[in-house]
Design an enzyme around this catalytic site. Sequence first.
Site, PDB file in Angstrom:
ATOM      1  N   SER A   9       0.832  -1.197   0.000  1.00  0.00           N
ATOM      2  CA  SER A   9       0.000   0.000   0.000  1.00  0.00           C
ATOM      3  C   SER A   9       0.867   1.247   0.000  1.00  0.00           C
ATOM      4  O   SER A   9       1.624   1.488   0.935  1.00  0.00           O
ATOM      5  CB  SER A   9      -0.913   0.009   1.228  1.00  0.00           C
ATOM      6  OG  SER A   9      -1.621   1.231   1.258  1.00  0.00           O
ATOM      7  N   HIS A  34      -1.222  -1.103  -4.167  1.00  0.00           N
ATOM      8  CA  HIS A  34      -2.537  -0.703  -3.644  1.00  0.00           C
ATOM      9  C   HIS A  34      -2.505   0.806  -3.417  1.00  0.00           C
ATOM     10  O   HIS A  34      -1.608   1.329  -2.753  1.00  0.00           O
ATOM     11  CB  HIS A  34      -2.797  -1.450  -2.334  1.00  0.00           C
ATOM     12  CG  HIS A  34      -4.142  -1.216  -1.745  1.00  0.00           C
ATOM     13  ND1 HIS A  34      -5.281  -1.860  -2.183  1.00  0.00           N
ATOM     14  CD2 HIS A  34      -4.542  -0.418  -0.729  1.00  0.00           C
ATOM     15  CE1 HIS A  34      -6.314  -1.463  -1.458  1.00  0.00           C
ATOM     16  NE2 HIS A  34      -5.900  -0.583  -0.568  1.00  0.00           N
ATOM     17  N   ASP A  36      -4.641   4.030  -2.093  1.00  0.00           N
ATOM     18  CA  ASP A  36      -5.782   4.429  -1.262  1.00  0.00           C
ATOM     19  C   ASP A  36      -6.180   5.871  -1.553  1.00  0.00           C
ATOM     20  O   ASP A  36      -5.390   6.793  -1.375  1.00  0.00           O
ATOM     21  CB  ASP A  36      -5.412   4.309   0.217  1.00  0.00           C
ATOM     22  CG  ASP A  36      -5.356   2.859   0.670  1.00  0.00           C
ATOM     23  OD1 ASP A  36      -6.345   2.143   0.461  1.00  0.00           O
ATOM     24  OD2 ASP A  36      -4.319   2.463   1.231  1.00  0.00           O
ATOM     25  N   MET A  38      -8.703   8.809  -0.443  1.00  0.00           N
ATOM     26  CA  MET A  38      -9.563   9.194   0.690  1.00  0.00           C
ATOM     27  C   MET A  38     -10.010  10.638   0.525  1.00  0.00           C
ATOM     28  O   MET A  38      -9.200  11.506   0.215  1.00  0.00           O
ATOM     29  CB  MET A  38      -8.788   9.061   1.998  1.00  0.00           C
ATOM     30  CG  MET A  38      -8.180   7.699   2.220  1.00  0.00           C
ATOM     31  SD  MET A  38      -7.341   7.665   3.803  1.00  0.00           S
ATOM     32  CE  MET A  38      -6.717   5.988   3.814  1.00  0.00           C
ATOM     33  N   HIS A  67      -8.278   1.804  -4.339  1.00  0.00           N
ATOM     34  CA  HIS A  67      -9.301   1.620  -3.309  1.00  0.00           C
ATOM     35  C   HIS A  67      -9.865   2.991  -2.964  1.00  0.00           C
ATOM     36  O   HIS A  67      -9.214   3.798  -2.306  1.00  0.00           O
ATOM     37  CB  HIS A  67      -8.627   0.954  -2.093  1.00  0.00           C
ATOM     38  CG  HIS A  67      -9.508   0.835  -0.894  1.00  0.00           C
ATOM     39  ND1 HIS A  67      -9.015   0.573   0.372  1.00  0.00           N
ATOM     40  CD2 HIS A  67     -10.853   0.912  -0.748  1.00  0.00           C
ATOM     41  CE1 HIS A  67     -10.005   0.510   1.240  1.00  0.00           C
ATOM     42  NE2 HIS A  67     -11.131   0.714   0.584  1.00  0.00           N
ATOM     43  N   MET A  69     -12.029   5.342  -0.992  1.00  0.00           N
ATOM     44  CA  MET A  69     -12.790   5.608   0.240  1.00  0.00           C
ATOM     45  C   MET A  69     -13.372   7.006   0.076  1.00  0.00           C
ATOM     46  O   MET A  69     -12.905   7.989   0.655  1.00  0.00           O
ATOM     47  CB  MET A  69     -11.853   5.501   1.454  1.00  0.00           C
ATOM     48  CG  MET A  69     -11.500   4.066   1.781  1.00  0.00           C
ATOM     49  SD  MET A  69      -9.943   3.923   2.676  1.00  0.00           S
ATOM     50  CE  MET A  69      -8.793   3.926   1.317  1.00  0.00           C
ATOM     51  N   MET A 138     -12.567  -5.504   4.354  1.00  0.00           N
ATOM     52  CA  MET A 138     -11.712  -4.674   5.217  1.00  0.00           C
ATOM     53  C   MET A 138     -11.465  -5.404   6.527  1.00  0.00           C
ATOM     54  O   MET A 138     -12.398  -5.882   7.179  1.00  0.00           O
ATOM     55  CB  MET A 138     -12.385  -3.323   5.519  1.00  0.00           C
ATOM     56  CG  MET A 138     -12.427  -2.324   4.376  1.00  0.00           C
ATOM     57  SD  MET A 138     -10.851  -1.949   3.574  1.00  0.00           S
ATOM     58  CE  MET A 138      -9.896  -1.234   4.912  1.00  0.00           C
ATOM     59  N   ASP A 176      -7.461  -6.148   3.587  1.00  0.00           N
ATOM     60  CA  ASP A 176      -6.764  -4.856   3.701  1.00  0.00           C
ATOM     61  C   ASP A 176      -6.866  -4.361   5.131  1.00  0.00           C
ATOM     62  O   ASP A 176      -7.966  -4.109   5.630  1.00  0.00           O
ATOM     63  CB  ASP A 176      -7.436  -3.866   2.731  1.00  0.00           C
ATOM     64  CG  ASP A 176      -6.791  -2.493   2.702  1.00  0.00           C
ATOM     65  OD1 ASP A 176      -5.693  -2.313   3.287  1.00  0.00           O
ATOM     66  OD2 ASP A 176      -7.384  -1.590   2.074  1.00  0.00           O
TER      67      ASP A 176
HETATM   68  C1  DX5 Z   1      -6.769   1.762   5.328  1.00  0.00           C
HETATM   69  C2  DX5 Z   1      -6.288   1.505   3.941  1.00  0.00           C
HETATM   70  C3  DX5 Z   1      -5.207   0.507   3.848  1.00  0.00           C
HETATM   71  C4  DX5 Z   1      -3.934   0.852   4.562  1.00  0.00           C
HETATM   72  C5  DX5 Z   1      -3.492  -0.421   5.230  1.00  0.00           C
HETATM   73  O1  DX5 Z   1      -7.858   2.600   5.277  1.00  0.00           O
HETATM   74  O2  DX5 Z   1      -7.357   1.061   3.132  1.00  0.00           O
HETATM   75  O3  DX5 Z   1      -4.940   0.144   2.507  1.00  0.00           O
HETATM   76  O4  DX5 Z   1      -2.908   1.300   3.719  1.00  0.00           O
HETATM   77  O5  DX5 Z   1      -2.435  -0.130   6.071  1.00  0.00           O
HETATM   78  P1  DX5 Z   1      -1.837  -1.192   7.072  1.00  0.00           P
HETATM   79  O6  DX5 Z   1      -1.273  -2.320   6.256  1.00  0.00           O
HETATM   80  O7  DX5 Z   1      -0.778  -0.390   7.776  1.00  0.00           O
HETATM   81  O8  DX5 Z   1      -2.931  -1.643   7.991  1.00  0.00           O
HETATM   82 ZN    ZN Z   2      -6.878   0.226   1.137  1.00  0.00          ZN
END
Ligand code: DX5
Ligand code: ZN
Length: 220
Positions: A9, A34, A36, A38, A67, A69, A138, A176
Amino acid sequence: MYPVKIAPSILAADYANFASELKRIEETGAEYVHIDIMDGQFVPNISFGADVVASMRKHSKLVFDCHLMVVNPERYVDAFAQAGADIMTIHVEATKHIHGALQKIKAAGMKASVVINPGTPLEALLPVLNLVDQVLIMTVNPGFGGQAFIPEMLDKVAQLAQIRKEKGYHFDIEVDGGIDNTTIKAAAEAGANVFVAGSYLFKADDLIAQVATLRNALND
Ligand code: DX5
Ligand code: ZN
């Protein structure tokens, strides 16, 4: 039948050096990166958007596992397709039109992936399981890296794998949040084959060796 895929990630990487971080991830032999996204509304945190992903694309041939969010993610399907996203994952909790949004992702030429939060029952996914290429369960509440794995989510993964088998569906199961060398094996045994890992991988100086510890843990 469902090969293992490791998805470092980039949320845990150095944001000022995405090009070199992508290169570092590529050198580990990871199958995906990956990414993210947000929006500060669906989750409290803000990361970055499609324009940043488009810039990343110029520096990497990795599979971009995005991903979102983000509230009403259907608004961004075209932007992510144009940015070069390969997989677009959207939350059932984030739209009133999950079915249509997933169809739109596929029509835009990306792999369609659906995700549920820890507090959302598996039933919310049932009407779209025939549509998707990937389901993300998740294993932490989304928004931040570095949180502890929620072991109760393993039941959800196992039930999902069972439904997939019974119905003859075909999709990857991704997990994840809180994935490290102590949690990955149980997630795989429950039925997951795509493993996102952020803080566990990037806390090490040697990313290649750290990814190898995940693969080794799977074989223990
Ligand atoms: C959390 C993200 C993850 C995050 C995971 O909201 O969706 O992808 O990067 O991080 P770790 O592996 O540190 O839990
Ligand atoms: Zn994620």
